[in-house]
Design an enzyme around this catalytic site. Sequence first.
Site, PDB file in Angstrom:
ATOM      1  N   GLU A   1      40.420  61.038  27.273  1.00 27.70           N
ATOM      2  CA  GLU A   1      41.830  61.427  27.342  1.00 27.70           C
ATOM      3  C   GLU A   1      42.375  61.036  28.720  1.00 27.70           C
ATOM      4  O   GLU A   1      41.829  61.445  29.736  1.00 27.70           O
ATOM      5  CB  GLU A   1      41.949  62.942  27.143  1.00 27.70           C
ATOM      6  CG  GLU A   1      43.380  63.431  27.113  1.00 27.70           C
ATOM      7  CD  GLU A   1      43.491  64.952  26.971  1.00 27.70           C
ATOM      8  OE1 GLU A   1      42.757  65.680  27.665  1.00 27.70           O
ATOM      9  OE2 GLU A   1      44.327  65.397  26.176  1.00 27.70           O
TER      10      GLU A   1
ATOM     11  N   PHE B   1      48.695  73.797  32.145  1.00 29.17           N
ATOM     12  CA  PHE B   1      49.930  73.550  32.900  1.00 29.17           C
ATOM     13  C   PHE B   1      51.016  72.909  32.051  1.00 29.17           C
ATOM     14  O   PHE B   1      52.189  72.991  32.386  1.00 29.17           O
ATOM     15  CB  PHE B   1      49.627  72.640  34.113  1.00 29.17           C
ATOM     16  CG  PHE B   1      49.559  71.176  33.769  1.00 29.17           C
ATOM     17  CD1 PHE B   1      50.728  70.417  33.705  1.00 29.17           C
ATOM     18  CD2 PHE B   1      48.352  70.550  33.474  1.00 29.17           C
ATOM     19  CE1 PHE B   1      50.683  69.065  33.360  1.00 29.17           C
ATOM     20  CE2 PHE B   1      48.298  69.214  33.119  1.00 29.17           C
ATOM     21  CZ  PHE B   1      49.470  68.471  33.062  1.00 29.17           C
TER      22      PHE B   1
ATOM     23  N   CYS C   1      49.403  67.441  24.624  1.00 31.93           N
ATOM     24  CA  CYS C   1      48.170  67.318  23.831  1.00 31.93           C
ATOM     25  C   CYS C   1      48.442  66.617  22.518  1.00 31.93           C
ATOM     26  O   CYS C   1      47.527  66.171  21.848  1.00 31.93           O
ATOM     27  CB  CYS C   1      47.559  68.680  23.569  1.00 31.93           C
ATOM     28  SG  CYS C   1      48.566  69.654  22.472  1.00 31.93           S
TER      29      CYS C   1
ATOM     30  N   LYS D   1      46.479  84.622  31.775  1.00 27.64           N
ATOM     31  CA  LYS D   1      46.093  83.860  32.973  1.00 27.64           C
ATOM     32  C   LYS D   1      46.690  82.468  32.789  1.00 27.64           C
ATOM     33  O   LYS D   1      46.085  81.576  32.196  1.00 27.64           O
ATOM     34  CB  LYS D   1      44.557  83.805  33.068  1.00 27.64           C
ATOM     35  CG  LYS D   1      43.986  83.656  34.459  1.00 27.64           C
ATOM     36  CD  LYS D   1      44.468  82.455  35.213  1.00 27.64           C
ATOM     37  CE  LYS D   1      43.829  81.156  34.802  1.00 27.64           C
ATOM     38  NZ  LYS D   1      44.497  79.959  35.387  1.00 27.64           N
TER      39      LYS D   1
ATOM     40  N   GLU E   1      47.707  77.768  37.257  1.00 28.98           N
ATOM     41  CA  GLU E   1      48.115  77.996  38.655  1.00 28.98           C
ATOM     42  C   GLU E   1      49.117  76.935  39.131  1.00 28.98           C
ATOM     43  O   GLU E   1      49.718  77.074  40.179  1.00 28.98           O
ATOM     44  CB  GLU E   1      46.885  78.062  39.575  1.00 28.98           C
ATOM     45  CG  GLU E   1      45.996  76.820  39.621  1.00 28.98           C
ATOM     46  CD  GLU E   1      44.966  76.736  38.504  1.00 28.98           C
ATOM     47  OE1 GLU E   1      45.276  77.091  37.352  1.00 28.98           O
ATOM     48  OE2 GLU E   1      43.831  76.267  38.789  1.00 28.98           O
ATOM     49  N   ARG E   2      49.284  75.844  38.315  1.00 31.76           N
ATOM     50  CA  ARG E   2      50.216  74.789  38.738  1.00 31.76           C
ATOM     51  C   ARG E   2      51.678  75.214  38.574  1.00 31.76           C
ATOM     52  O   ARG E   2      52.528  74.819  39.342  1.00 31.76           O
ATOM     53  CB  ARG E   2      50.038  73.528  37.889  1.00 31.76           C
ATOM     54  CG  ARG E   2      48.614  73.082  37.755  1.00 31.76           C
ATOM     55  CD  ARG E   2      48.348  71.798  38.502  1.00 31.76           C
ATOM     56  NE  ARG E   2      46.938  71.523  38.485  1.00 31.76           N
ATOM     57  CZ  ARG E   2      46.057  72.030  39.337  1.00 31.76           C
ATOM     58  NH1 ARG E   2      46.439  72.826  40.300  1.00 31.76           N
ATOM     59  NH2 ARG E   2      44.779  71.743  39.236  1.00 31.76           N
TER      60      ARG E   2
ATOM     61  N   SER F   1      41.694  71.599  28.794  1.00 22.12           N
ATOM     62  CA  SER F   1      40.873  70.407  28.563  1.00 22.12           C
ATOM     63  C   SER F   1      39.582  70.788  27.825  1.00 22.12           C
ATOM     64  O   SER F   1      39.133  71.935  27.881  1.00 22.12           O
ATOM     65  CB  SER F   1      40.551  69.755  29.915  1.00 22.12           C
ATOM     66  OG  SER F   1      39.890  70.700  30.731  1.00 22.12           O
TER      67      SER F   1
END
Length: 498
Positions: A383, A149, A281, A173, A176-177, A226
Amino acid sequence: MRDVGHFIGGEHVAGRSGRSSDIFQPMTGEVVGKVALAGADEVRRAVENAKAAQPAWAAVNPQRRARVMMRFLQLVADEVDSLADLLAREHGKTVLDAKGDIQRGVEVAEFSLGVPHLMKGEFTDNAGPGIDVYSMRQPLGVVAGITPFNFPAMIPLWKFAPAIACGNAFILKPSERDPGVPMRMAELMIEAGLPAGILNVVNGDKTAVDAILDDPHIKAVGFVGSTPIAEYVYSRATAAGKRAQCFGGAKNHMIIMPDADMDQAVDALIGAGYGSAGERCMAVSVAVPVGQATADALMEKLVPRVEGLKIGLSTDSSADYGPLVTREAVERVRNYIDIGVKEGARLAVDGRDFKMQGYEDGFYLGGCLFDEVTPDMRIYKEEIFGPVLSVVRAKDYGEALKLPSEHEYGNGVAIFTRDGDAARDFAAKVEVGMVGINVPIPVPIAYYTFGGWKRSGFGDLNQHGPDSIRFYTKTKTVTSRWPSGVKEGAQFSIPTME
Ligand code: NAD
């Protein structure tokens, strides 16, 4: 309310699985749309389209493929304001930061314009008696990208731009957020002249990801997200015989040496620690001052800066950062702050109670700063992915070098110093993939490669730069001799060039 489906075979198609997920506007907390979650049938349909279109696209000469990308880049430039606005509204980051998200992706697409040169093979004339040898790079076929996201423009572009320029068809893909910008970029690729079926966007969650991983026609998977999911995708994709590169989470340290310019170091920490609400990240999440005097001087300057952070609406151009992506993300980060307090770290700035006036339902969190964090604490090991910076005091340079080197993540790291020897030693020895010297967020420029070490990256090749061309192509080597070459008769021993 927007209804986001999929983009398959060059057109929008409504979701057919019956499952969907809410799209939020983090700055207000409202639901602004629904995104379809694909089932295996929809993934299969995208793959069929991609498979049918790919051979003709691979046959288009690389210069013409690059021209499609060039037109696409012009279209992106023409509407960068509305793309950045859409991105900021779905993600939460500020519009200015959203423009940077788009720009860092655009730079990789620009690198891909060099594909006629980048795909060139090698040639050896007269390698043996009458023998010439040459190599060529060919696309893999249908490949896929699964993206997070937090960079909804940049990371899809890092994946599909080089893959498509190399002659592959792509299944994206996205998260979805925030699916809005990836969907719009797919439309723009068609407008730029990309044949239908070469770039397909399938929205979804684990079901769609598993369908991608199990589809035998997909030859390679690039993942960013992640670490637990990166590891899962890597093992399932490679077990199915696919090429895979999967990039995961991070805990990026910034070492502050006693001779560092303290004002410069504090500016760097504030921007790299709290920009985008820490949801990068490459965000700096651990500051390591070397020596007690350095630590005290750092804290003296850092505390008021964290207290003075301006948290605002995503559309506020004067805000330092906006809301987090979801309510769950805010809860997860808050939970880590509670854990840190219980573990005995000193919470020097507590942003847990921050409320945005008039937008109390938005997903906001004030900046938090921990001092006296130690390596055994969960807030150091895990994290957090929020506006939280931990200060770990190191007694000397050796201890500071050990911290990032021994951490399970190895994405980015930085050292702030005026000492060239120390900087050089650090860059050579630290066990981390990307290093900054007086640069807090060392994301390499597009023509170098990006990739973390240890549990921040699974697979052998990095993202973007020359590695992306290697990842999305396979090498074929041809050894040729023509009838006029030396005739040897049947030969039963292994051929040599003697
Ligand atoms: P995430 O792992 O939750 O999701 C990433 C992708 O995997 C999404 O497309 C999601 O739909 C899918 N997914 C989620 N759960 C899944 C499951 N159980 N099975 C299969 N697929 C699943 O990550 P996120 O929250 O979207 O992104 C933030 C994370 O990404 C952070 O850990 C951050 O450090 C990392 N990240 C890493 C890099 C890098 O280059 N190393 C870059 C950006 C972000």
